[in-house]
Scaffold this active site. Structure first.
Site, mmCIF file in Angstrom:
data_model
loop_
_atom_site.group_PDB
_atom_site.id
_atom_site.type_symbol
_atom_site.label_atom_id
_atom_site.label_comp_id
_atom_site.label_asym_id
_atom_site.label_seq_id
_atom_site.Cartn_x
_atom_site.Cartn_y
_atom_site.Cartn_z
ATOM 1 N N HIS A 253 1.466 15.832 -4.805
ATOM 2 C CA HIS A 253 2.188 14.611 -5.183
ATOM 3 C C HIS A 253 1.732 14.083 -6.534
ATOM 4 C CE1 HIS A 253 4.029 10.568 -3.996
ATOM 5 N NE2 HIS A 253 4.976 11.470 -3.834
ATOM 6 N N HIS B 53 -5.063 4.787 0.442
ATOM 7 C CA HIS B 53 -4.548 6.147 0.149
ATOM 8 C C HIS B 53 -4.310 6.829 1.501
ATOM 9 C CE1 HIS B 53 -3.734 9.722 -2.003
ATOM 10 N NE2 HIS B 53 -4.904 9.995 -2.539
ATOM 11 N N ILE C 155 -0.068 -4.450 4.400
ATOM 12 C CA ILE C 155 0.406 -3.721 5.582
ATOM 13 C C ILE C 155 0.352 -2.235 5.274
ATOM 14 C CG2 ILE C 155 2.273 -3.496 7.263
ATOM 15 C CD1 ILE C 155 1.469 -6.422 6.956
ATOM 16 N N MET C 156 -0.423 -1.516 6.076
ATOM 17 C CA MET C 156 -0.597 -0.085 5.849
ATOM 18 C C MET C 156 0.733 0.657 6.041
ATOM 19 S SD MET C 156 -3.616 0.253 4.910
ATOM 20 C CE MET C 156 -3.892 -1.371 4.276
ATOM 21 N N GLY C 157 0.954 1.657 5.195
ATOM 22 C CA GLY C 157 2.180 2.464 5.312
ATOM 23 C C GLY C 157 3.335 1.934 4.485
ATOM 24 N N HIS D 235 3.922 1.600 -2.697
ATOM 25 C CA HIS D 235 3.448 2.801 -3.387
ATOM 26 C C HIS D 235 3.413 2.488 -4.866
ATOM 27 C CE1 HIS D 235 3.243 6.933 -4.828
ATOM 28 N NE2 HIS D 235 2.881 7.268 -3.610
ATOM 29 N N ARG E 277 9.829 11.210 1.086
ATOM 30 C CA ARG E 277 9.172 12.018 2.126
ATOM 31 C C ARG E 277 9.173 11.278 3.458
ATOM 32 N NH1 ARG E 277 3.473 12.431 -0.684
ATOM 33 N NH2 ARG E 277 3.988 10.220 -0.817
ATOM 34 N N ASP F 207 2.990 7.932 4.825
ATOM 35 C CA ASP F 207 2.040 7.692 5.919
ATOM 36 C C ASP F 207 2.647 6.885 7.066
ATOM 37 O OD1 ASP F 207 -0.074 9.090 4.847
ATOM 38 O OD2 ASP F 207 -0.879 7.381 3.757
ATOM 39 N N ARG G 126 -13.493 10.906 -19.954
ATOM 40 C CA ARG G 126 -14.526 9.929 -20.285
ATOM 41 C C ARG G 126 -13.825 8.735 -20.954
ATOM 42 N NH1 ARG G 126 -17.318 5.773 -21.841
ATOM 43 N NH2 ARG G 126 -19.580 6.081 -22.014
HETATM 44 C C1 LIG Z 1 0.506 9.060 1.072
HETATM 45 C C2 LIG Z 1 -0.203 7.819 0.441
HETATM 46 O O1 LIG Z 1 -1.372 7.845 0.159
HETATM 47 S S1 LIG Z 1 0.793 6.517 0.112
HETATM 48 C C3 LIG Z 1 -0.234 5.097 0.030
HETATM 49 C C4 LIG Z 1 -0.754 4.743 1.386
HETATM 50 N N1 LIG Z 1 -1.396 3.433 1.359
HETATM 51 C C5 LIG Z 1 -0.886 2.367 2.035
HETATM 52 O O2 LIG Z 1 0.101 2.461 2.738
HETATM 53 C C6 LIG Z 1 -1.656 1.100 1.899
HETATM 54 C C7 LIG Z 1 -0.732 -0.119 1.754
HETATM 55 N N2 LIG Z 1 -0.173 -0.148 0.434
HETATM 56 C C8 LIG Z 1 -0.860 -0.673 -0.633
HETATM 57 O O3 LIG Z 1 -1.970 -1.190 -0.496
HETATM 58 C C9 LIG Z 1 -0.235 -0.576 -2.013
HETATM 59 O O4 LIG Z 1 1.167 -0.611 -1.925
HETATM 60 C C10 LIG Z 1 -0.699 0.670 -2.774
HETATM 61 C C11 LIG Z 1 -2.226 0.759 -2.772
HETATM 62 C C12 LIG Z 1 -0.147 1.931 -2.138
HETATM 63 C C13 LIG Z 1 -0.204 0.583 -4.211
HETATM 64 O O5 LIG Z 1 -0.936 -0.419 -4.819
HETATM 65 P P1 LIG Z 1 -0.651 -1.006 -6.278
HETATM 66 O O6 LIG Z 1 0.260 -0.131 -7.026
HETATM 67 O O7 LIG Z 1 -1.950 -1.312 -6.875
HETATM 68 O O8 LIG Z 1 0.159 -2.318 -5.977
HETATM 69 P P2 LIG Z 1 -0.427 -3.751 -5.689
HETATM 70 O O9 LIG Z 1 -1.465 -3.682 -4.625
HETATM 71 O O10 LIG Z 1 -0.842 -4.352 -7.005
HETATM 72 O O11 LIG Z 1 0.851 -4.472 -5.127
HETATM 73 C C14 LIG Z 1 1.833 -5.147 -5.899
HETATM 74 C C15 LIG Z 1 2.325 -6.338 -5.073
HETATM 75 O O12 LIG Z 1 2.920 -5.860 -3.858
HETATM 76 C C16 LIG Z 1 2.146 -6.320 -2.740
HETATM 77 N N3 LIG Z 1 1.965 -5.195 -1.819
HETATM 78 C C17 LIG Z 1 1.915 -3.890 -2.155
HETATM 79 N N4 LIG Z 1 1.788 -3.150 -1.054
HETATM 80 C C18 LIG Z 1 1.729 -4.017 -0.034
HETATM 81 C C19 LIG Z 1 1.593 -3.845 1.346
HETATM 82 N N5 LIG Z 1 1.466 -2.626 1.870
HETATM 83 N N6 LIG Z 1 1.583 -4.930 2.127
HETATM 84 C C20 LIG Z 1 1.714 -6.167 1.610
HETATM 85 N N7 LIG Z 1 1.853 -6.387 0.287
HETATM 86 C C21 LIG Z 1 1.859 -5.331 -0.509
HETATM 87 C C22 LIG Z 1 0.799 -6.739 -3.302
HETATM 88 O O13 LIG Z 1 0.159 -7.699 -2.515
HETATM 89 C C23 LIG Z 1 1.209 -7.274 -4.643
HETATM 90 O O14 LIG Z 1 1.794 -8.535 -4.464
HETATM 91 P P3 LIG Z 1 1.517 -9.736 -5.463
HETATM 92 O O15 LIG Z 1 2.076 -9.262 -6.766
HETATM 93 O O16 LIG Z 1 2.244 -10.850 -4.824
HETATM 94 O O17 LIG Z 1 0.037 -9.887 -5.483
HETATM 95 O O1 LIG Z 2 0.954 9.371 -4.919
HETATM 96 C C1 LIG Z 2 0.108 8.586 -4.449
HETATM 97 O O2 LIG Z 2 -0.464 7.692 -5.129
HETATM 98 C C2 LIG Z 2 -0.265 8.649 -3.019
HETATM 99 C C3 LIG Z 2 0.616 9.557 -2.253
HETATM 100 O O3 LIG Z 2 1.725 9.215 -1.899
HETATM 101 C C4 LIG Z 2 0.142 10.913 -1.978
HETATM 102 O O4 LIG Z 2 -0.971 11.277 -2.395
HETATM 103 O O5 LIG Z 2 0.876 11.689 -1.333
#
Ligand SMILES: CC(=O)SCCNC(=O)CCNC(=O)[C@H](O)C(C)(C)COP(=O)(O)OP(=O)(O)OC[C@H]1O[C@@H](n2cnc3c(N)ncnc32)[C@H](O)[C@@H]1OP(=O)(O)O
Ligand SMILES: O=C([O-])CC(=O)C(=O)O
Length: 373
Positions: free
Chosen positions: A186, A221, A255-257, A260, A270, A312, A356
């Site tokens: 990805h 992640h 909220i997990m899931g 992005h 996906r 996820d 770096r």
């Molecule tokens: C296959 C994978 O690995 S996919 C990623 C899996 N991870 C998750 O599902 C964890 C939940 N999601 C998140 O924490 C985020 O969406 C991330 C880490 C994936 C991306 O983070 P970033 O790009 O840094 O976005 P950021 O955290 O700055 O969010 C932007 C805004 O959306 C909100 N937001 C983003 N995701 C979420 C969420 N899952 N639940 C609630 N609010 C959210 C943030 O609070 C923020 O709001 P604000 O501007 O009012 O403060």
């Molecule tokens: O692209 C990302 O940041 C996380 C993700 O969805 C993955 O690794 O599959």
């Protein structure tokens, strides 16, 4: 040179790659030129392994050759099981996996040779051994019997078998394999970046992957798939889940899931494929509770927060319906991502420049002369 700061490296180009690209405008996850979603509907995980490692979708002969190479590596050094046995009770499966991959380095007699040829051989070793390390690190940590690999089964069926101790039905095998395709690669997520950063010091593939496991464990992640399942189980019903999500949002919890970095305003493509897989599994098992809970959760998040599911979110209930232990959801993700990571490390080693970056210093500055002694 003017230096700019982007928190979280948002929007920063960190590498040139021929491996993959999230084409947000064209709505495609490009893997070596092909759309991952189309690939996931027509090709198996091993085809994607070949595509990522060698640059082309395999001929029948190449596929058979790849299968043989992986099967030759299904067995891992038995000492690994002793190491898992020494880890304290309660060690998380991702930490067991990280330890196993790290320990493999000691068995490589050419560890300092980073040539493509040696790295490809290592990639076979890692991919072949991954189902064994994922399943048996968890088994040993949980006081269960070690399961030996079954070479008669396909790569994915054997992976499933080693985890559950049961051969999958054709639908289970198809969906598990499809999930591995979707998780395979990805572009530049945190774990891939971590692996490339480590590789850029001319460190080895095992070290780069060890770092990547640590990165993937975090719930922002890969750890999100496990976290999603715990939420669903705690909520129990559609109404319970809706109330839970609203409450978490009210408390400003993440909220997990959902969400992005790259696809903030759209559903991860996906996730849609896994949603369809969940539907099929629910139909086959005559129990559609998780499907309805997930759909309701999706609706709440879009309405309340304008956020969409990532992979996820739907992979978690799919793995649950497949009968996989929750603690192994993220290790399975890593098992699948091993090929993407190996391909990235090979690319980094082949055309390397040390990572770096600089900092924006916001601390104080003092003059020692001002100190009264
Ligand atoms: C296959 C994978 O690995 S996919 C990623 C899996 N991870 C998750 O599902 C964890 C939940 N999601 C998140 O924490 C985020 O969406 C991330 C880490 C994936 C991306 O983070 P970033 O790009 O840094 O976005 P950021 O955290 O700055 O969010 C932007 C805004 O959306 C909100 N937001 C983003 N995701 C979420 C969420 N899952 N639940 C609630 N609010 C959210 C943030 O609070 C923020 O709001 P604000 O501007 O009012 O403060
Ligand atoms: O692209 C990302 O940041 C996380 C993700 O969805 C993955 O690794 O599959």
């Amino acid at each position: 040179m003017e230096l700019t700061y982007s928190p979280g490296l948002d929007g920063v180009i960190a590498a040139e790659t021929k491996l993959s690209f999230l084409d947000v405008v064209g709505s495609q996850i490009v893997i070596r030129g092909y759309d991952l979603i189309e690939l996931s509907q027509r090709y198996s995980y091993l085809d994607i392994v070949h595509l990522l490692l060698h640059g082309n979708l395999p001929t029948t002969e190449q596929q058979a050759d790849l299968q043989d190479k992986l099967k030759e590596n299904y067995h891992v050094p038995q000492e690994l099981f002793q190491i898992f046995n020494l880890l304290p009770n309660g060690t998380h499966a991702m930490d067991g996996l990280r330890t196993g991959i790290s320990a493999l380095a000691g068995y490589d007699q050419h560890i300092n040779d980073r040539s493509t040829e040696k790295n490809v051989t290592r990639a076979y070793r890692l991919l072949g051994g991954m189902p064994n390390i994922v399943a048996n690190s968890y088994r040993v940590l949980n006081g269960q019997e070690v399961v030996e690999p079954d070479s008669e089964l396909s790569y994915s069926a054997n992976f499933y078998y080693m985890i559950t101790g049961r051969k999958p039905t054709p639908l289970e095998e198809e969906i598990f394999d499809q999930s591995l395709v979707l998780y395979s690669e990805h572009e530049m997520p945190n774990s891939t970046f971590a692996a490339r950063v480590i590789a850029s010091t001319q460190s080895d593939l095992y070290g780069a992957l060890t770092g990547a496991v640590a990165s993937l464990k975090g719930n922002l992640h890969g750890g999100a798939n496990e976290a999603v399942m715990y939420m669903l189980l705690e909520a129990k019903t559609v109404e319970g889940f809706e109330a839970m999500l609203k409450n978490k949002l009210k408390n400003k919890e993440k909220i997990m899931g959902f969400g992005h970095r790259v696809y903030m305003k759209k559903m991860d493509p996906r996730a849609q494929i896994m949603k369809e897989a969940l539907y099929k599994l629910c139909l086959e098992q005559g129990d559609d509770r998780l499907y309805h809970m997930c759909e309701a959760g999706e609706k709440v998040m879009v309405e309340e927060k304008g956020l969409y599911p990532n992979l996820d979110y739907y992979a978690a209930p799919v793995y649950y319906m497949l009968g996989l232990p929750i603690e192994l959801y993220t290790p399975i993700f890593f098992g699948s991502r091993t090929i993407g990571l190996c391909a990235h490390v090979i690319e980094q080693h082949d055309n390397n420049r040390l990572f770096r970056p600089r900092v924006h210093y916001i601390g104080e500055r003092h003059n020692l002369e001002e100190l009264s002694v």
